[in-house]
Scaffold this motif. Structure first.
Motif, mmCIF file in Angstrom:
data_model
loop_
_atom_site.group_PDB
_atom_site.id
_atom_site.type_symbol
_atom_site.label_atom_id
_atom_site.label_comp_id
_atom_site.label_asym_id
_atom_site.label_seq_id
_atom_site.Cartn_x
_atom_site.Cartn_y
_atom_site.Cartn_z
ATOM 1 N N TYR A 1 0.809 -1.220 0.000
ATOM 2 C CA TYR A 1 0.000 0.000 0.000
ATOM 3 C C TYR A 1 0.843 1.272 0.000
ATOM 4 O O TYR A 1 0.312 2.370 -0.177
ATOM 5 C CB TYR A 1 -0.959 -0.019 1.192
ATOM 6 N N SER B 1 1.267 2.637 -3.959
ATOM 7 C CA SER B 1 0.276 3.553 -4.524
ATOM 8 C C SER B 1 0.223 4.886 -3.787
ATOM 9 O O SER B 1 -0.378 5.838 -4.276
ATOM 10 C CB SER B 1 -1.111 2.908 -4.486
ATOM 11 N N THR C 1 -1.190 4.990 -0.768
ATOM 12 C CA THR C 1 -2.267 4.864 0.225
ATOM 13 C C THR C 1 -1.692 5.007 1.624
ATOM 14 O O THR C 1 -2.255 5.694 2.484
ATOM 15 C CB THR C 1 -2.970 3.499 0.062
ATOM 16 N N GLU D 1 -3.102 -4.363 -7.468
ATOM 17 C CA GLU D 1 -4.043 -3.276 -7.168
ATOM 18 C C GLU D 1 -3.317 -1.950 -6.992
ATOM 19 O O GLU D 1 -3.737 -0.912 -7.536
ATOM 20 C CB GLU D 1 -4.823 -3.613 -5.901
ATOM 21 N N ASN D 2 -2.222 -1.966 -6.255
ATOM 22 C CA ASN D 2 -1.550 -0.709 -5.944
ATOM 23 C C ASN D 2 -0.742 -0.176 -7.115
ATOM 24 O O ASN D 2 -0.604 1.044 -7.265
ATOM 25 C CB ASN D 2 -0.693 -0.885 -4.692
ATOM 26 N N LEU D 3 -0.229 -1.040 -7.960
ATOM 27 C CA LEU D 3 0.380 -0.567 -9.204
ATOM 28 C C LEU D 3 -0.682 0.062 -10.110
ATOM 29 O O LEU D 3 -0.454 1.104 -10.741
ATOM 30 C CB LEU D 3 1.064 -1.734 -9.929
ATOM 31 N N HIS D 4 -1.851 -0.562 -10.149
ATOM 32 C CA HIS D 4 -2.973 -0.026 -10.923
ATOM 33 C C HIS D 4 -3.375 1.336 -10.386
ATOM 34 O O HIS D 4 -3.604 2.286 -11.158
ATOM 35 C CB HIS D 4 -4.139 -1.012 -10.852
ATOM 36 N N GLU D 5 -3.466 1.451 -9.054
ATOM 37 C CA GLU D 5 -3.823 2.738 -8.445
ATOM 38 C C GLU D 5 -2.746 3.796 -8.708
ATOM 39 O O GLU D 5 -3.043 4.988 -8.741
ATOM 40 C CB GLU D 5 -4.013 2.561 -6.936
ATOM 41 N N LYS D 6 -1.527 3.347 -8.909
ATOM 42 C CA LYS D 6 -0.424 4.262 -9.204
ATOM 43 C C LYS D 6 -0.526 4.813 -10.620
ATOM 44 O O LYS D 6 0.144 5.785 -10.969
ATOM 45 C CB LYS D 6 0.907 3.501 -9.022
ATOM 46 N N THR E 1 -1.480 -2.715 -15.655
ATOM 47 C CA THR E 1 -1.018 -3.852 -14.860
ATOM 48 C C THR E 1 -1.556 -5.165 -15.404
ATOM 49 O O THR E 1 -2.750 -5.296 -15.686
ATOM 50 C CB THR E 1 -1.446 -3.680 -13.386
#
Length: 829
Positions: A46, A49, A51, A167-172, A176
Motif C-alpha cells: 500500500y 500507490s 495509500t 491493485e496498488n500498481l494499478h492505483e499508481k 497492470t
C-alpha cells in the motif's frame, strides 16, 4: 534465565516483549538478519500507490525504542548460522563487519519466518524483476518507480501479495498485468467465489492470464520481455514476483531439528521442537489445521503473534499453554472488493476426505431501502451433521464482519442451526433484520432437513455439457430478465405463474429451477415438490453464481505495449480508470441511481430508463451489484445500445450508455448474427493452424463461432494425457497411430518429408512469435467458441468423450446443419 530469539517481526518481537512482561530478570537477546526488527510487512504493497504515504509508517518500532522499553539486547543485521545444541551455543555473524562469534542460551526461540519462492528461471536476475517481502525490497521498487516512471507492470502470482501489488500498481496509474499458473486467483477461495474477483478485475481494466506460467525473462534496451508457457510474450517496464513463500528452515535443518511432512519445523502443542530447549513460531513451523486435524503450512500474521505470546509463556512458566491449531481465517482487499475466508474450502475438504454440503447466498450488506447497500456473496460449507467447516465471503462492504462471526462460531464449536439463531446487531445502516449469516444458516438447515435440495453450478454445467435429454431446466425469473440472458436450453416460467404451467412438465423427470440469486428458485422448488414432482433441485447461488463461474475467467490481450508508450498521459489515465474518451458524444445526459438494489432491480430500472430516452441520448447508471458490468454488456449487445464506458470505483459500478434506434428486446434472427461455422476434418498442422487463426479472428471481431470436428480433425481435440480405457483391438490400433492432441500434430499437407516438415514449420512459427496450436485452441475455448465433435467419427475411430479436452460438445450432422443454417459463412478445412 537467558533466552535467545532468532528473528523479529511478528513472532519474535512479540515473544521478546511477552518474556520481559513475564520476567523482569530474564536476559533476552533478539537476533534479526535484516535492518528492521519489526515492520508491517502486510502493509508494504500500500506504500506503492501512496495509500500509506510515509515509509516510516510501516516501521512498527525501532531498535533503540524496543531496547529502551523492554531492555532487550537487539542485534539487527546479524545472522544466526549454526546451533550447537549440546553446548547450547548459537553461532552468529555480524553482517556489517563479517565477524563471527558464539552466543550461549538457556532457551532458544526460532522465528525465522518464510522466504519468497524465486525459481531459477533464465533472466530472473534482471534489474527490472522485483520481489516484495521486506522494507529493502520495497525501497528497490519505489526507487524504480521514481527513476523510470514505468507504464506497464507484470505481476507474477495471484495470491494475496500478488493481488495487493497489482491493485496498488494499478492505483499508481500503471497498466497492470497479472499472471497466475492456476485456473483461478486466490486459491483459499473456491473457483466460483474467485470468479467474482476475476469479473471485478475486468471491470478495473486489469489484464489477467490464468493457467499460464512464466518460463523466462529477457531484457531489452528499455523493457523486459516475459515469456509465458502458452507462447505469449508480455512486454513490461517492471516485473514483480509474488509466486508464494516457503518456510525458512535452513538453520533448523542444519542443527538436526525434526521437520514435518510439509517441510516446516515440527513442533508439539506447546510449540516445542524436537529439542526441549528450543521453541519455534511463525511462518516457519508446521501447524495443525483446526478443522481437519492435518498438518499444514499457514503463514498468517495473526497466528504468528499468538504463537509468539504462547511460546513466551511456556518458556517462562513451563509448558502450561497449548496451541489448539490454526483455523486459516484471512481477508484480502481485492481492488474494491473484500475476499474473506475461514476454515476449509472444497478442495481442502475433498483432500481431507471430509464429507460436506455447501450453499451460496447473495445478500445486501445492510437493509436495501437504506442508501448504499452493497452485495455480499457468502458461501457456507458444513458437514451432513451440521458442523461448520468453512465459509467464504466476497463483497464491497461487510464481508469481514460476516466471516469474523462465522470464524468465532467455528472456534466455539457452534453449528449451522446456531448461525440461524445468532442475535446480531441490526439497524438499517448496518445490517438487515435477517443478517446474511442468519440467512446462510436458514439455507443450510433446509438442506439438512431435506426441505430444500440444491445443485451446484459445476454439476449442472456438467449435465448440460453431457446433454442430459430428460433434464428440465426452468428459469423462474421474469420474462424481461430471461430475455437479457439465461442458461442455454432453459424454459422461462415466472415463479408467480409457474402453477399455471405444471402440466407442461414431467413430474417424474428431473427438474432444475433457478432465479437470479436463489430465493425465487427456492419458492419454485417448494411449489413443485408439493405438486408431486419427485426430482427437483434449485441452483445454488442462482444464475448470478452460474454465469460468473462459466464465464471466461481470464482477461488477456487488452494492452499493446508499444501503443501504451505512444499514448498521451491524459488518454492513458482515462483508459486505465476504465473510462472511455468521448469525442462529441452528443445527446442529453440522464442519470440513474440503482445503488443498493438487488436483482433484478438494476437491470430492470436501466431497461425502463433507456426505454424512455430518445435515440442519441445518454444514461449514466450507478449500481452496487458487482455482476452488473457483465450483465449490462450482454443487455446492450442484445438491445442494440452502446456501452460507452464502464468504471468500477469503491464498490460501485458506473456505466455510461447511449440509446440507439429502438431495437426490440428479443433474440436476434439467425440471419443477422453473422456467425462463422468451420468444419475441421484434417489433422494436418498447416490446415489446423489456418482454421484456428480464422476462428480466433472471427471471435476477436465479435462473431459467434462454431467448429465441427470430424474424422482426422478429432485429433485436435484429444487430451495429451487422456485416461486409459479398455478398447477393442481396432480402436487401440487407431489410438496408437493418432497424435495425442493439437500440440503433437505431426504432418503438413505439402512438403511433409515424413514428419520433418511439421518440425520445421513449428520452429519457424516459434522463432517468428506465432501462437502455438495449443494456445490458439485454448483461446477458442476461453473465448466461448462452440466446439462440436462428430459422434459418428468418434465411433468409427474408437475415440471416447473422456479422451477429449474439456468444453467439447458431442453432436452429429443435425448439429452441424443447425449451426450452418445460422451462419453467414461456413468453411470446410
Amino acid at each position: 534465565m537467558k533466552v535467545v530469539i532468532i528473528g523479529g517481526v511478528a513472532g519474535g518481537a512479540t515473544a521478546a516483549a511477552r518474556i520481559r512482561r513475564n520476567d523482569e530478570r530474564a536476559e533476552i537477546v533478539m537476533i534479526e538478519r535484516g535492518p528492521y526488527i519489526s515492520f508491517a510487512n502486510c502493509g508494504l504493497p500500500y506504500h506503492i500507490s501512496g495509500t500509506i504515504e510515509q515509509r516510516e509508517q510501516l516501521l512498527v518500532t525501532s531498535e533503540p525504542a524496543f531496547e529502551a522499553r523492554y531492555r532487550v539486547d537487539v542485534r539487527s543485521r546479524t545472522e544466526a548460522i549454526a546451533i550447537d545444541r549440546q553446548a547450547k551455543l548459537v553461532r552468529l555473524r555480524d553482517l556489517n563487519t563479517g565477524d563471527e562469534y558464539d552466543e550461549s542460551y538457556d532457551k532458544l526461540l526460532l522465528s525465522p519466518g518464510a522466504e519468497p519462492v524465486r525459481p531459477k528461471l533464465p533472466g530472473i536476475d534482471s534489474p527490472r524483476v522485483f520481489g516484495l517481502r521486506n522494507i529493502p525490497d520495497l525501497d528497490r521498487i519505489m526507487g524504480h518507480l521514481e527513476q523510470h516512471s514505468p507504464r506497464r507492470a507484470v505481476v507474477i502470482g495471484g495470491g494475496f501479495i500478488g493481488i495487493e501489488v497489482a491493485e496498488n500498481l494499478h492505483e499508481k496509474g500503471i497498466f497492470t498485468t497479472l499472471v497466475e499458473g492456476a485456473d483461478q486467483i486466490l486459491l483459499p477461495l473456491d473457483y466460483e467465489m474467485a470468479a467474482i474477483v476475476h469479473s471485478h478485475m475486468k471491470d478495473k481494466n486489469v489484464e489477467l492470464y490464468l493457467s499460464d506460467k512464466v518460463e523466462r525473462f529477457e531484457d531489452k534496451d528499455d523493457h523486459t520481455v516475459v515469456y509465458l508457457g502458452s507462447g505469449r510474450r508480455l512486454q513490461a517496464d517492471m516485473v514483480v514476483l509474488a509466486i508464494g513463500v516457503r518456510p525458512e528452515t535452513t538453520l533448523a535443518r542444519a542443527s538436526g531439528l525434526e521437520l514435518g511432512s510439509t517441510g516446516g519445523i515440527k513442533v508439539d502443542s506447546h510449540l516445542q521442537t524436537s529439542d526441549p530447549d528450543i521453541y519455534a513460531v511463525g511462518d516457519a513451523i508446521e501447524v495443525t489445521q483446526f478443522i481437519s486435524g492435518r498438518q499444514a503450512l499457514i503463514p498468517l500474521a495473526g497466528p504468528a503473534n499468538r504463537q509468539g505470546r504462547m511460546a513466551a509463556d511456556n518458556i517462562v512458566f513451563g509448558n502450561k499453554q497449548q496451541y489448539r491449531g490454526t483455523q486459516s481465517t484471512s481477508i484480502l482487499k481485492a481492488f474494491d472488493l473484500a475476499a474473506a475466508t475461514t476454515g476449509l474450502n472444497e478442495k481442502q475438504l475433498i483432500a481431507a476426505e471430509i464429507p460436506f454440503l455447501s450453499c451460496i447466498t447473495h445478500s445486501g450488506s445492510h437493509a436495501s431501502y437504506y442508501p448504499g447497500a452493497k452485495q455480499i456473496s457468502l458461501k457456507l460449507l458444513f458437514s451432513p451433521e451440521g458442523r461448520i467447516l468453512g465459509a467464504q465471503a466476497v463483497g464491497a462492504d461487510g464481508a469481514d464482519k460476516r466471516i469474523d462471526v462465522i470464524s468465532t462460531a467455528i472456534h466455539g464449536n457452534l453449528n449451522v442451526e446456531d448461525l440461524a439463531e445468532l442475535e446480531l446487531a441490526y439497524a438499517p445502516p448496518f445490517s438487515s433484520a435477517k443478517d446474511p449469516v442468519n440467512i446462510a444458516g436458514y439455507v443450510a438447515i433446509n438442506l439438512l432437513n431435506k426441505s430444500h435440495e440444491m445443485i451446484a453450478w459445476r454439476e449442472l454445467h456438467a449435465r448440460l455439457l453431457a446433454k442430459s435429454s430428460e433434464l428440465q431446466l426452468i428459469d423462474v425469473r421474469t420474462a424481461e430478465e430471461y430475455e437479457f440472458g439465461s442458461i442455454a436450453t432453459a424454459r422461462n416460467f415466472d415463479v408467480n405463474q409457474i402453477r399455471e404451467h405444471l402440466d407442461e412438465l414431467d413430474r417424474n423427470a428431473p427438474v432444475v429451477v433457478f432465479c437470479q440469486i436463489g430465493l425465487r428458485g427456492y419458492l419454485a422448488y417448494r411449489i413443485l415438490k408439493q405438486h408431486g414432482f419427485t426430482q427437483v433441485s434449485n441452483l445454488s447461488g442462482g444464475y448470478k453464481t452460474y454465469s460468473w463461474a462459466v464465464d471466461k475467467q481470464s482477461n488477456p490481450d487488452i494492452f499493446d505495449y508499444e501503443d501504451i508508450k505512444r499514448r498521451a498521459p491524459e488518454v492513458i489515465e482515462a483508459e486505465r480508470s476504465g473510462s472511455a474518451v468521448l469525442v462529441a458524444p452528443g445527446g442529453e445526459l440522464h442519470t440513474l441511481n440503482a445503488v443498493g438494489l438487488q436483482c433484478p432491480g438494476p437491470i430492470m430500472k436501466t431497461y425502463k430508463a433507456m426505454e424512455a430516452l430518445d435515440a442519441g441520448e445518454l444514461l449514466e447508471v450507478t449500481v452496487s451489484d458487482p455482476a452488473f458490468g457483465r450483465d449490462i454488456r450482454a443487455w446492450a449487445k442484445k438491445t442494440g445500445n452502446d456501452v460507452l464506458s464502464l468504471k468500477s470505483d469503491k464498490g460501485l459500478i458506473v456505466v455510461l450508455l447511449r440509446k440507439n434506434k429502438a431495437v426490440p428486446v428479443v433474440a436476434l434472427p439467425a440471419a443477422t448474427r453473422d456467425k462463422l461455422t468451420l468444419v475441421v476434418f484434417s489433422d494436418d498442422l498447416d490446415k489446423v493452424m489456418a482454421s484456428m487463426i480464422i476462428a480466433n479472428g472471427a471471435l476477436a471481431m465479435g462473431k459467434p463461432v462454431s467448429l465441427f470436428f470430424t474424422f482426422w480433425g478429432l485429433d485436435v481435440l484429444r487430451r495429451e494425457n487422456a485416461p486409459a480405457r479398455d478398447k477393442p483391438m481396432m480402436d487401440r490400433m487407431f489410438s496408437s497411430m493418432l497424435p495425442s492432441g493439437v500440440d503433437h500434430l505431426n504432418s503438413i499437407s505439402k512438403m511433409d518429408m515424413h514428419g520433418l516438415g511439421a518440425k520445421m514449420i513449428r520452429k519457424v512459427m516459434h522463432d517468428k512469435g506465432v501462437e502455438t496450436p495449443g494456445h490458439l485452441l485454448q483461446s477458442l475455448v476461453d473465448g466461448g467458441a462452440q466446439m462440436i465433435a462428430c459422434q459418428m467419427s468418434m465411433d468409427v475411430m474408437g475415440i471416447h468423450q473422456s479422451e477429449l479436452i474439456d468444453g467439447v460438445e458431442i453432436g452429429g450432422v443435425a448439429a452441424f446443419l443447425g449451426e450452418a443454417s445460422e451462419s453467414g459463412t461456413t468453411l470446410f478445412i
